[in-house]
Write a protein that holds these residues in place. Structure first.
Motif: not given
Length: 244
Positions: A109-117
């Motif tokens: 999982i990408t860091v961006g997806t993790l942070v946003d979600e």
């Protein structure tokens, strides 16, 4: 982490119940997000906050258990790696479950997806008060979730498979037999006395509903088990049939 729990290793490992209680009392649902710095470290340790400090899993799990107990089993943990879904192999049946709900990806999982979600998840949770639906609408699109009841189920299953069978089980029975003979004041037991003793221990160690009743209160931090031993037994038997 939030609500004053801090961003440092010592904050997570703090055993001061007063401090833990003060940090968590303002919100029933508290959240922690953790992740590895690289694949090789994932099975040994996790990074905290900025990634400048590390904590071993064997230290993190009891610490999370203390925080979860302080939140009355309402802690939510979001793991950035699939190891989070294998916790049942590392959590002791005699401990407190590390969280009410776990979330972890099966794949990268990408860091961006993790942070946003993660932000969206907590935002929805605090708005609706429904952890499950909030997870499904946000992080659930990229992760699997593991409920504390499910973890208790898997820990029991793992315990029965590994501690109630095989060489370790035989060794355990013999150790208990020795203690039983000593308790009864028998120094040189006869073959008949040993036979009776082994039968008593076998019956005592036989998995049953009492296993759930004994460990559920502490493991689930006061919650009742949502399943019976019959449910557990059916699942284990079904698992056996699938492997044949």
């Amino acid at each position: 982490m939030n609500e004053g729990l801090g961003y440092h290793r010592n904050d997570l490992l703090n055993k001061d119940e007063t401090k833990i209680s003060k940090c968590t009392r303002r919100r029933r649902e508290s959240g922690i997000s953790v992740g590895p710095t690289d694949e090789s470290s994932a099975l040994k340790r996790i990074a905290i906050a900025s990634g400048k400090e590390f904590i071993a899993w064997q230290e993190a799990l009891p610490a999370l258990g203390r925080l979860n107990l302080a939140t009355e089993n309402n802690l939510v943990c979001i793991f950035a790696l699939c190891f989070g879904l294998q916790l049942y192999k590392h959590v002791s049946l005699t401990s407190t479950v590390p969280a009410y709900l776990f979330g972890a990806p099966l794949t990268t999982i990408t860091v961006g997806t993790l942070v946003d979600e993660t932000f969206n998840f907590y935002h929805q949770t605090f708005q609706t008060g429904n952890v499950t639906s909030s997870f499904e609408a946000t992080l659930g699109k990229h992760m699997d979730s593991f409920h504390c009841q499910g973890l208790f189920f898997q820990v029991l299953r793992h315990y029965i498979t590994n501690s109630c069978k095989g060489k370790d089980f035989k060794k355990r029975k013999e150790q208990l037999l020795t203690k039983l003979m000593q308790h009864q004041g028998i120094e040189n037991p006869t073959a008949e006395q040993l036979q009776v003793g082994r039968a008593q221990i076998k019956e005592f160690l036989k998995p049953s509903q009492k296993l759930i009743d004994q460990y559920a209160p502490k493991f689930l931090a006061g919650r009742s088990a949502a399943f019976t031993f019959s449910d557990l037994e059916k699942a284990m038997n079904a698992g056996k049939s699938h492997t044949k």
